[in-house]
Motif scaffolding. Sequence first.
Motif, PDB file in Angstrom:
ATOM      1  N   LEU A  65       0.842  -1.199   0.000  1.00  0.00           N
ATOM      2  CA  LEU A  65       0.000   0.000   0.000  1.00  0.00           C
ATOM      3  C   LEU A  65       0.873   1.243   0.000  1.00  0.00           C
ATOM      4  O   LEU A  65       2.057   1.189   0.340  1.00  0.00           O
ATOM      5  CB  LEU A  65      -0.907  -0.001   1.233  1.00  0.00           C
ATOM      6  N   ARG A  66       0.270   2.348  -0.363  1.00  0.00           N
ATOM      7  CA  ARG A  66       0.970   3.628  -0.363  1.00  0.00           C
ATOM      8  C   ARG A  66       1.282   4.019   1.083  1.00  0.00           C
ATOM      9  O   ARG A  66       0.391   4.020   1.939  1.00  0.00           O
ATOM     10  CB  ARG A  66       0.069   4.682  -1.019  1.00  0.00           C
ATOM     11  N   PRO A  67       2.536   4.345   1.387  1.00  0.00           N
ATOM     12  CA  PRO A  67       2.850   4.776   2.759  1.00  0.00           C
ATOM     13  C   PRO A  67       2.256   6.161   3.023  1.00  0.00           C
ATOM     14  O   PRO A  67       2.369   7.051   2.193  1.00  0.00           O
ATOM     15  CB  PRO A  67       4.372   4.807   2.789  1.00  0.00           C
ATOM     16  N   VAL A  68       1.603   6.289   4.153  1.00  0.00           N
ATOM     17  CA  VAL A  68       0.987   7.562   4.534  1.00  0.00           C
ATOM     18  C   VAL A  68       1.450   7.940   5.936  1.00  0.00           C
ATOM     19  O   VAL A  68       1.858   7.089   6.719  1.00  0.00           O
ATOM     20  CB  VAL A  68      -0.558   7.492   4.467  1.00  0.00           C
ATOM     21  N   GLY A  69       1.357   9.222   6.234  1.00  0.00           N
ATOM     22  CA  GLY A  69       1.721   9.728   7.555  1.00  0.00           C
ATOM     23  C   GLY A  69       0.493  10.052   8.380  1.00  0.00           C
ATOM     24  O   GLY A  69      -0.647   9.863   7.941  1.00  0.00           O
ATOM     25  N   LEU A  70       0.719  10.585   9.562  1.00  0.00           N
ATOM     26  CA  LEU A  70      -0.380  10.917  10.477  1.00  0.00           C
ATOM     27  C   LEU A  70      -1.387  11.884   9.887  1.00  0.00           C
ATOM     28  O   LEU A  70      -2.570  11.825  10.220  1.00  0.00           O
ATOM     29  CB  LEU A  70       0.195  11.510  11.771  1.00  0.00           C
ATOM     30  N   ASP A  71      -0.929  12.768   9.002  1.00  0.00           N
ATOM     31  CA  ASP A  71      -1.857  13.734   8.410  1.00  0.00           C
ATOM     32  C   ASP A  71      -2.960  13.061   7.598  1.00  0.00           C
ATOM     33  O   ASP A  71      -4.016  13.641   7.367  1.00  0.00           O
ATOM     34  CB  ASP A  71      -1.096  14.749   7.549  1.00  0.00           C
ATOM     35  N   PHE A  72      -2.750  11.819   7.193  1.00  0.00           N
ATOM     36  CA  PHE A  72      -3.755  11.081   6.426  1.00  0.00           C
ATOM     37  C   PHE A  72      -5.029  10.873   7.238  1.00  0.00           C
ATOM     38  O   PHE A  72      -6.112  10.736   6.668  1.00  0.00           O
ATOM     39  CB  PHE A  72      -3.164   9.746   5.958  1.00  0.00           C
ATOM     40  N   ASP A  91       1.036  -1.355   5.549  1.00  0.00           N
ATOM     41  CA  ASP A  91       2.026  -1.336   4.469  1.00  0.00           C
ATOM     42  C   ASP A  91       1.745  -2.410   3.424  1.00  0.00           C
ATOM     43  O   ASP A  91       2.059  -2.231   2.249  1.00  0.00           O
ATOM     44  CB  ASP A  91       3.429  -1.558   5.041  1.00  0.00           C
ATOM     45  N   GLU A  92       1.192  -3.533   3.858  1.00  0.00           N
ATOM     46  CA  GLU A  92       0.877  -4.641   2.959  1.00  0.00           C
ATOM     47  C   GLU A  92      -0.439  -5.261   3.402  1.00  0.00           C
ATOM     48  O   GLU A  92      -0.754  -5.281   4.591  1.00  0.00           O
ATOM     49  CB  GLU A  92       1.953  -5.728   3.022  1.00  0.00           C
ATOM     50  N   THR A  93      -1.188  -5.782   2.425  1.00  0.00           N
ATOM     51  CA  THR A  93      -2.440  -6.473   2.733  1.00  0.00           C
ATOM     52  C   THR A  93      -2.824  -7.396   1.595  1.00  0.00           C
ATOM     53  O   THR A  93      -2.322  -7.258   0.480  1.00  0.00           O
ATOM     54  CB  THR A  93      -3.584  -5.476   3.004  1.00  0.00           C
ATOM     55  N   ASN A  94      -3.743  -8.284   1.899  1.00  0.00           N
ATOM     56  CA  ASN A  94      -4.343  -9.101   0.861  1.00  0.00           C
ATOM     57  C   ASN A  94      -5.750  -8.599   0.533  1.00  0.00           C
ATOM     58  O   ASN A  94      -6.458  -9.210  -0.263  1.00  0.00           O
ATOM     59  CB  ASN A  94      -4.366 -10.581   1.278  1.00  0.00           C
ATOM     60  N   THR A 146       2.938  -0.620  10.218  1.00  0.00           N
ATOM     61  CA  THR A 146       4.011   0.133  10.869  1.00  0.00           C
ATOM     62  C   THR A 146       3.375   1.092  11.862  1.00  0.00           C
ATOM     63  O   THR A 146       2.429   1.816  11.512  1.00  0.00           O
ATOM     64  CB  THR A 146       4.839   0.926   9.839  1.00  0.00           C
ATOM     65  N   ILE A 147       3.886   1.105  13.083  1.00  0.00           N
ATOM     66  CA  ILE A 147       3.404   2.052  14.093  1.00  0.00           C
ATOM     67  C   ILE A 147       3.927   3.438  13.715  1.00  0.00           C
ATOM     68  O   ILE A 147       5.127   3.603  13.493  1.00  0.00           O
ATOM     69  CB  ILE A 147       3.907   1.677  15.506  1.00  0.00           C
ATOM     70  N   ALA A 199      -4.405   2.653   0.506  1.00  0.00           N
ATOM     71  CA  ALA A 199      -3.745   3.231   1.686  1.00  0.00           C
ATOM     72  C   ALA A 199      -4.670   3.062   2.883  1.00  0.00           C
ATOM     73  O   ALA A 199      -5.892   3.068   2.733  1.00  0.00           O
ATOM     74  CB  ALA A 199      -3.436   4.706   1.474  1.00  0.00           C
ATOM     75  N   LEU A 200      -4.062   2.928   4.075  1.00  0.00           N
ATOM     76  CA  LEU A 200      -4.854   2.802   5.302  1.00  0.00           C
ATOM     77  C   LEU A 200      -4.040   3.294   6.482  1.00  0.00           C
ATOM     78  O   LEU A 200      -2.872   2.933   6.643  1.00  0.00           O
ATOM     79  CB  LEU A 200      -5.251   1.340   5.547  1.00  0.00           C
TER      80      LEU A 200
END
Length: 158
Positions: A5-12, A91-94, A76-77, A100-101
């Motif tokens: 998945l697309r890495p996102v930060g807290l602002d997401f 970061d990864e899912t099925n 990732t925390i 993104a999440l």
Amino acid sequence: MARRLRPVGLDFADSAPLRLVFACEVSAPPDVVYRALAEEVESWPSWFTAVTDIRTVDGGAGRVVRLRGGTVFRETIVARDPGERYAYRADETNAPGMRALLEEWRLTPAGSGTRVQWTFATDGGALFRFGVRLGRAGVGRAFRGAVRNLGRRLPDSP
């Protein structure tokens, strides 16, 4: 796992195209609730029935979570603010269609307990977004049930 998945930060948590936000109160203080969320990770299946297995990885910097139905996330925390906030991104899912999440748990004092607010911030294709919106009520029930279960397990004071 099938997809990164697309890495996102807290602002997401505030800017995601699709956000589900739910809140519930428990009688335990914020530091006790935080400990259950962030430090006693392996106990989640005992109170969050959608979670069948969870374990920390990468020296505690991440988690692998398995949900009822077979969905798996490697996370990732991204925030650990004791007694206030716990957040992680997938970061990864099925799970199909997800791009993104980020999930954020906010804790605030409320009377003699804690207000627990959970934000499910996500992005995905049109069909994925439609499905999440359609499932909103069920996700809310699952969250409220989980927080009630958690509240029954926690002491009212440290």
